[in-house]
Design a protein around this motif. Structure first.
Motif, PDB file in Angstrom:
ATOM      1  N   ILE A 149      -2.329   1.935  -8.974  1.00 31.69           N
ATOM      2  CA  ILE A 149      -1.541   1.089  -8.082  1.00 31.69           C
ATOM      3  C   ILE A 149      -1.818  -0.369  -8.418  1.00 31.69           C
ATOM      4  N   ASP A 150      -0.796  -1.186  -8.353  1.00 31.87           N
ATOM      5  CA  ASP A 150      -0.931  -2.601  -8.686  1.00 31.87           C
ATOM      6  C   ASP A 150      -0.310  -3.426  -7.563  1.00 31.87           C
ATOM      7  N   ASN A 151      -0.721  -4.691  -7.509  1.00 34.45           N
ATOM      8  CA  ASN A 151      -0.188  -5.654  -6.537  1.00 34.45           C
ATOM      9  C   ASN A 151      -0.507  -5.227  -5.103  1.00 34.45           C
ATOM     10  N   PHE A 152      -1.689  -4.641  -4.905  1.00 39.24           N
ATOM     11  CA  PHE A 152      -2.031  -4.204  -3.557  1.00 39.24           C
ATOM     12  C   PHE A 152      -3.541  -4.133  -3.355  1.00 39.24           C
ATOM     13  N   ALA A 153      -4.281  -5.067  -3.879  1.00 43.55           N
ATOM     14  CA  ALA A 153      -5.727  -5.036  -3.717  1.00 43.55           C
ATOM     15  C   ALA A 153      -6.100  -5.251  -2.250  1.00 43.55           C
ATOM     16  N   HIS A 154      -6.884  -4.335  -1.710  1.00 43.85           N
ATOM     17  CA  HIS A 154      -7.500  -4.476  -0.398  1.00 43.85           C
ATOM     18  C   HIS A 154      -6.504  -4.554   0.759  1.00 43.85           C
ATOM     19  N   GLY A 155      -5.412  -3.838   0.661  1.00 47.40           N
ATOM     20  CA  GLY A 155      -4.486  -3.746   1.772  1.00 47.40           C
ATOM     21  C   GLY A 155      -4.573  -2.385   2.439  1.00 47.40           C
ATOM     22  N   THR A 156      -3.663  -2.126   3.373  1.00 42.01           N
ATOM     23  CA  THR A 156      -3.598  -0.824   4.023  1.00 42.01           C
ATOM     24  C   THR A 156      -2.166  -0.297   3.977  1.00 42.01           C
ATOM     25  N   PHE A 157      -2.024   1.046   3.953  1.00 36.44           N
ATOM     26  CA  PHE A 157      -0.729   1.715   3.980  1.00 36.44           C
ATOM     27  C   PHE A 157       0.214   1.102   2.945  1.00 36.44           C
ATOM     28  N   ALA A 158      -0.078   1.424   1.692  1.00 31.57           N
ATOM     29  CA  ALA A 158       0.619   0.794   0.575  1.00 31.57           C
ATOM     30  C   ALA A 158       2.116   1.060   0.570  1.00 31.57           C
ATOM     31  N   PHE A 159       2.526   2.245   1.039  1.00 32.43           N
ATOM     32  CA  PHE A 159       3.939   2.633   0.947  1.00 32.43           C
ATOM     33  C   PHE A 159       4.433   3.150   2.301  1.00 32.43           C
ATOM     34  N   PRO A 160       4.666   2.272   3.257  1.00 35.34           N
ATOM     35  CA  PRO A 160       5.044   2.722   4.602  1.00 35.34           C
ATOM     36  C   PRO A 160       6.381   3.460   4.656  1.00 35.34           C
ATOM     37  N   ILE A 161       7.231   3.235   3.673  1.00 36.38           N
ATOM     38  CA  ILE A 161       8.490   3.977   3.574  1.00 36.38           C
ATOM     39  C   ILE A 161       8.473   4.667   2.212  1.00 36.38           C
ATOM     40  N   PRO A 162       7.765   5.791   2.089  1.00 42.54           N
ATOM     41  CA  PRO A 162       7.554   6.427   0.785  1.00 42.54           C
ATOM     42  C   PRO A 162       8.804   7.103   0.249  1.00 42.54           C
TER      43      PRO A 162
END
Length: 454
Positions: A149-162
């Protein structure tokens, strides 16, 4: 987002093996978050029959009373089962059961049952989490054919609309978490019900929540994990430290173990994939921990769809102080008197081992709760296509800190007639502590020897 509210990704890691890359979300799709979708992407409305209610924000700290030693009361203690599913009547509920659940009824027809209660959509998160999810929705990208995964360091719920199976699994791994210290038990009952308790102590720290860590310098680091065995005496003093990354193909997991008998610290590459879990008697793999964790590159992930399933939920009976392990741990499976099942919507994802890769589980079917993205149920198949192990994640929502987790995890071996149960803490010195303030030095190889005892 402030450190005290910034979620971290769950104990386990970058997980998405899919050859299909998701398309960026449109603004119209993002605008659904907080409207017809909950702020993290679940359907806000209930189902047509009314057996699944509308999500109204979850329950807050006023739902119950915080007791001594971080324990909390059961907000649904006065409720009784609406009905009980057994081996004699499960066929009439089969549309809302998984193959693994049906297999448990058939494997233990006299004793396994599922008490079904009124459904409560109890999970809710801090507003800061909702703000972050909406702000970052559509930014995360899958890389390496879905293995990272890229462009998402240290976030939560990377794909809320998968839109892919990998994205659903990734949401389980990037769910909201906070620094935690806990003491808990693990047991592997024999077919006659006898067992030895394995006492474990665990500390988990997340870079964005640690004052002495510069998260900008380690953008690919997901979490730091330390696990110590405190009992029985033959295992006491063994310690494991893990540094996990978001993209494990770019930077593999680093793990070290301290063996108290040898008094040596060693690298531990076996703490991954289907390597044996800590002191598990071969009853679980490393990636069975937290229902699933690990690098995603050995599986192709297919999105099967969303279903209504009876899942273990609001499992507060197994979080109450005074509950004895011996009352919960029965031969074959845990005591149904302490379980609670509710009808919830879940995402089903199927993972199949890629050509050229290997794993003792050739196929895995995961069932993910839409309100928390926690993995509720997991069916594991062997290389012959036989359903082998069935996992249950008994979810309980800690309303004092707005954090869902597992009251207990179970993994049933249908062929051996045994199971492993881990995570219970009702006889420990404290329920999980969420005011834990770890430092980086606690998770270094050099700290392993001082952590061990003999």
């Amino acid at each position: 987002m402030q450190k005290t509210l910034m979620g971290a990704c769950g104990l386990a890691l970058s997980l998405l093996a899919t050859s299909v890359m998701a398309q960026s979300l449109t603004q119209d799709e993002i605008n659904q978050l907080g409207n017809n979708l909950t702020p993290i992407g679940a359907e806000k409305a209930g189902n047509a029959s009314g057996t699944i209610p509308e999500w109204t924000g979850g329950i807050g700290p006023d739902a119950g009373t915080k007791l001594e030693d971080n324990f909390s009361t059961n907000p649904y203690a006065n409720e009784q089962p609406e009905f009980v599913i057994t081996a004699q009547n499960y066929q009439q509920y089969s549309e809302n059961l998984t193959p693994g659940q049906i297999a448990l009824f058939e494997r233990y027809p006299e004793t396994y049952r599922m008490p079904v209660y009124q459904s409560h959509r109890s999970v809710g998160y801090p507003q800061a989490v909702y703000d972050q999810v909406k702000r970052t929705a559509g930014q995360a990208k899958l890389v390496n054919a879905g293995d990272g995964i890229d462009n998402f360091a240290h976030g939560t719920f990377a794909f809320p609309i998968p839109k892919t199976g990998g994205e659903v699994v990734w949401n389980h791994l990037t769910r909201y978490r906070i620094n935690t210290k806990r003491w808990y038990m693990q047991a592997m009952p024999q077919t006659n019900g006898s067992y030895t308790l394995i006492k474990l102590e665990e500390e988990v720290g997340y870079p964005q929540l640690m004052d002495d860590v510069d998260e900008a310098s380690i953008p690919n680091t997901l979490l730091f994990f330390k696990q110590s065995v405190n009992a029985p005496s033959r295992l006491a003093g063994n310690v494991l430290v893990v540094h996990d990354t978001l993209d494990q193909l770019k930077e593999p997991r680093m793990a070290w173990v301290y063996n108290a008998g040898q008094r040596r610290v060693r690298r531990a590459p076996q703490v991954a994939y289907d390597g044996p879990g800590t002191a598990s008697d071969g009853m679980r793999t490393s990636d069975n921990f937290a229902m699933y964790n690990g690098a995603p590159d050995r599986y192709d992930w297919k999105l099967v769809g969303k279903k209504e399933i009876y899942v273990p939920y609001n499992s507060y009976k197994m979080t109450q102080p005074g509950v004895k392990y011996e009352d919960v741990l029965n031969a074959g499976h845990i005591n149904p008197e302490y379980t609670r099942f509710e009808l919830h919507r879940v995402w089903e994802v199927q993972g199949n081992v890629k050509d050229g890769q290997r794993h003792i589980y050739a196929q895995r079917n995961f069932f993910m709760d839409e309100d928390s993205w926690l993995l509720n149920l997991a069916d594991h198949y062997d290389g012959r296509g036989t359903l082998w192990r069935v996992g249950e994640g008994h979810v309980a929502f800690n309303y004092n800190v707005s954090l869902p987790g597992y009251a207990i995890e179970t993994l049933y071996d249908l062929l051996a007639g045994r199971y492993i149960a881990l995570g219970m803490y009702t006889e420990e010195v404290s329920a999980p502590q969420f005011d834990f303030k770890p430092t980086y030095n606690q998770f270094t190889p050099a700290a392993l020897r001082s952590s061990g005892i003999r």
